[in-house]
Design an enzyme around this catalytic site. Sequence first.
Site, mmCIF file in Angstrom:
data_model
loop_
_atom_site.group_PDB
_atom_site.id
_atom_site.type_symbol
_atom_site.label_atom_id
_atom_site.label_comp_id
_atom_site.label_asym_id
_atom_site.label_seq_id
_atom_site.Cartn_x
_atom_site.Cartn_y
_atom_site.Cartn_z
ATOM 1 N N HIS A 76 -1.981 -1.437 -3.533
ATOM 2 C CA HIS A 76 -2.882 -0.292 -3.384
ATOM 3 C C HIS A 76 -2.068 0.905 -3.870
ATOM 4 O O HIS A 76 -1.177 1.380 -3.164
ATOM 5 C CB HIS A 76 -3.264 -0.080 -1.924
ATOM 6 C CG HIS A 76 -4.181 -1.128 -1.374
ATOM 7 N ND1 HIS A 76 -4.578 -1.145 -0.053
ATOM 8 C CD2 HIS A 76 -4.806 -2.172 -1.961
ATOM 9 C CE1 HIS A 76 -5.401 -2.177 0.136
ATOM 10 N NE2 HIS A 76 -5.548 -2.804 -0.992
ATOM 11 N N CYS A 100 0.865 -1.179 0.000
ATOM 12 C CA CYS A 100 0.000 0.000 0.000
ATOM 13 C C CYS A 100 0.901 1.229 0.000
ATOM 14 O O CYS A 100 1.531 1.556 1.009
ATOM 15 C CB CYS A 100 -0.927 0.002 1.207
ATOM 16 S SG CYS A 100 -1.946 1.490 1.247
ATOM 17 N N TYR A 117 -13.809 6.239 -0.639
ATOM 18 C CA TYR A 117 -14.268 5.215 -1.573
ATOM 19 C C TYR A 117 -15.412 5.659 -2.484
ATOM 20 O O TYR A 117 -16.328 4.904 -2.765
ATOM 21 C CB TYR A 117 -14.628 3.930 -0.811
ATOM 22 C CG TYR A 117 -13.385 3.209 -0.330
ATOM 23 C CD1 TYR A 117 -12.662 2.403 -1.201
ATOM 24 C CD2 TYR A 117 -12.910 3.382 0.965
ATOM 25 C CE1 TYR A 117 -11.501 1.765 -0.790
ATOM 26 C CE2 TYR A 117 -11.748 2.739 1.393
ATOM 27 C CZ TYR A 117 -11.057 1.932 0.508
ATOM 28 O OH TYR A 117 -9.907 1.299 0.914
ATOM 29 N N ASP A 139 -6.608 3.438 -4.936
ATOM 30 C CA ASP A 139 -7.042 3.436 -3.540
ATOM 31 C C ASP A 139 -7.793 4.727 -3.269
ATOM 32 O O ASP A 139 -8.300 5.361 -4.193
ATOM 33 C CB ASP A 139 -5.831 3.211 -2.636
ATOM 34 C CG ASP A 139 -6.203 2.590 -1.298
ATOM 35 O OD1 ASP A 139 -7.396 2.453 -1.014
ATOM 36 O OD2 ASP A 139 -5.289 2.255 -0.540
ATOM 37 N N HIS A 140 -7.837 5.131 -2.035
ATOM 38 C CA HIS A 140 -8.675 6.268 -1.646
ATOM 39 C C HIS A 140 -8.638 7.383 -2.681
ATOM 40 O O HIS A 140 -7.578 7.774 -3.144
ATOM 41 C CB HIS A 140 -8.183 6.863 -0.321
ATOM 42 C CG HIS A 140 -7.995 5.829 0.728
ATOM 43 N ND1 HIS A 140 -7.244 6.033 1.844
ATOM 44 C CD2 HIS A 140 -8.468 4.556 0.821
ATOM 45 C CE1 HIS A 140 -7.256 4.942 2.590
ATOM 46 N NE2 HIS A 140 -7.992 4.031 1.990
HETATM 47 C C1 DNO Z 1 -8.349 1.262 3.986
HETATM 48 C C2 DNO Z 1 -7.902 -0.087 3.678
HETATM 49 C C3 DNO Z 1 -7.726 -0.928 4.906
HETATM 50 C C4 DNO Z 1 -7.412 -2.357 4.493
HETATM 51 C C5 DNO Z 1 -7.170 -3.267 5.649
HETATM 52 C C6 DNO Z 1 -6.712 -4.606 5.157
HETATM 53 O O1 DNO Z 1 -8.801 1.956 3.119
HETATM 54 O O2 DNO Z 1 -6.752 -0.070 2.919
HETATM 55 O O3 DNO Z 1 -8.912 -0.905 5.645
HETATM 56 O O4 DNO Z 1 -8.489 -2.861 3.780
HETATM 57 O O5 DNO Z 1 -6.227 -2.765 6.513
HETATM 58 O O6 DNO Z 1 -6.945 -5.572 6.111
#
Ligand code: DNO
Length: 349
Positions: A267, A240, A326, A312-313
């Site tokens: 991510h 990530c 999201y 991701d976000h």
């Molecule tokens: C947030 C996500 C986390 C992720 C968890 C994996 O946006 O990246 O909540 O899903 O940490 O277990």
Amino acid sequence: MTRGMKMTFRWYGDNDPVTLDKIAQIPGIRGIVSAVYDVPVGEVWPVERVESLKARANGRGLTFEVVESVPVHEHIKLGAPDADALTAVFAENLRHLAAVGVKVVCYNFMPVFDWLRSELAQQLPDGSTALAYDEAAVLAMDPSFSELSLPGWDESYTREEMRGLLAAYSRVDSERLWENLGRFLHAVIPVCDEVGISMAIHPDDPPWSLFGLPRIITGAKGYGRLFALEPSDRNGITLCAGSLGADPANDLVGIINQWPRKIHFVHARNILITGERQFREAAHPTDCGSLDMFGIMRALAVNGFDGYVRPDHGRMIWGETGKPGYGLYDRALGAAYLTGLWEGIVKSL
Ligand code: DNO
């Protein structure tokens, strides 16, 4: 289709305002990332529920090969007397998921909290809003009670239960947490080898300890120790970018080059570091934040990465409202950017 790397998109199921129909229309998306959200942690997911997710995705021409997340029960992280029994339930879930065609399971080993932010909608000059993190503001909050709510948090605890849980961790320092992770992986990774599913631990977000709770998956040093616990490549990671990148000492390209076979899921998100232990989330392109998204995608491509990636976000743009981080629009722009970046990189290698 450009080779390697499968672009995916997170879908929170029927309660998600971002519908499967919308996801299917984003160019380049091959599959969804999802989970069964309403079964309490520590119980086996009914196979029909997983099959139904897959059928729904397939009905839109999308795959369902990545689960995010199968939550790890706090008792496993604490090393409580029922930890082994709960680990056996986790392993049983893995068997079911593999049978339905899931290839990668994202999970985390963060005590009590998953990701943390201090602000859900910081106003940006262009009128959009973004999630933000300011350590001083986070530490000023009462960890047993917060008005903030982030997708993925387990909100089933009462305030008393939360206090009890936080107190239980006073006996678990980072060494003990490592032991408990080792015990968990020792039971789970042989099952992964047997059924052909890969575990992808998500880094701690942000990648440092908070509220006196240990956090251990924070960068290269932790990865070395993690992989030594169970050498199989099935004992892998979710890279990530935004989580690891919040600590400027983390060299993301270095991590990719050192352990390319351990990365099963990426991510690919950008953040803008705004101070010491302060950042806000940014649109995906390199120029919008502090992370070199081109460098990250290039390192993956050079190492022959053929796993799963998701934007991701995102910020909230164009007046959208929804789950913090999201929404549809900014993540869709992110996916299109990352797909284009990837095509340019692999065609010029
Ligand atoms: C947030 C996500 C986390 C992720 C968890 C994996 O946006 O990246 O909540 O899903 O940490 O277990």
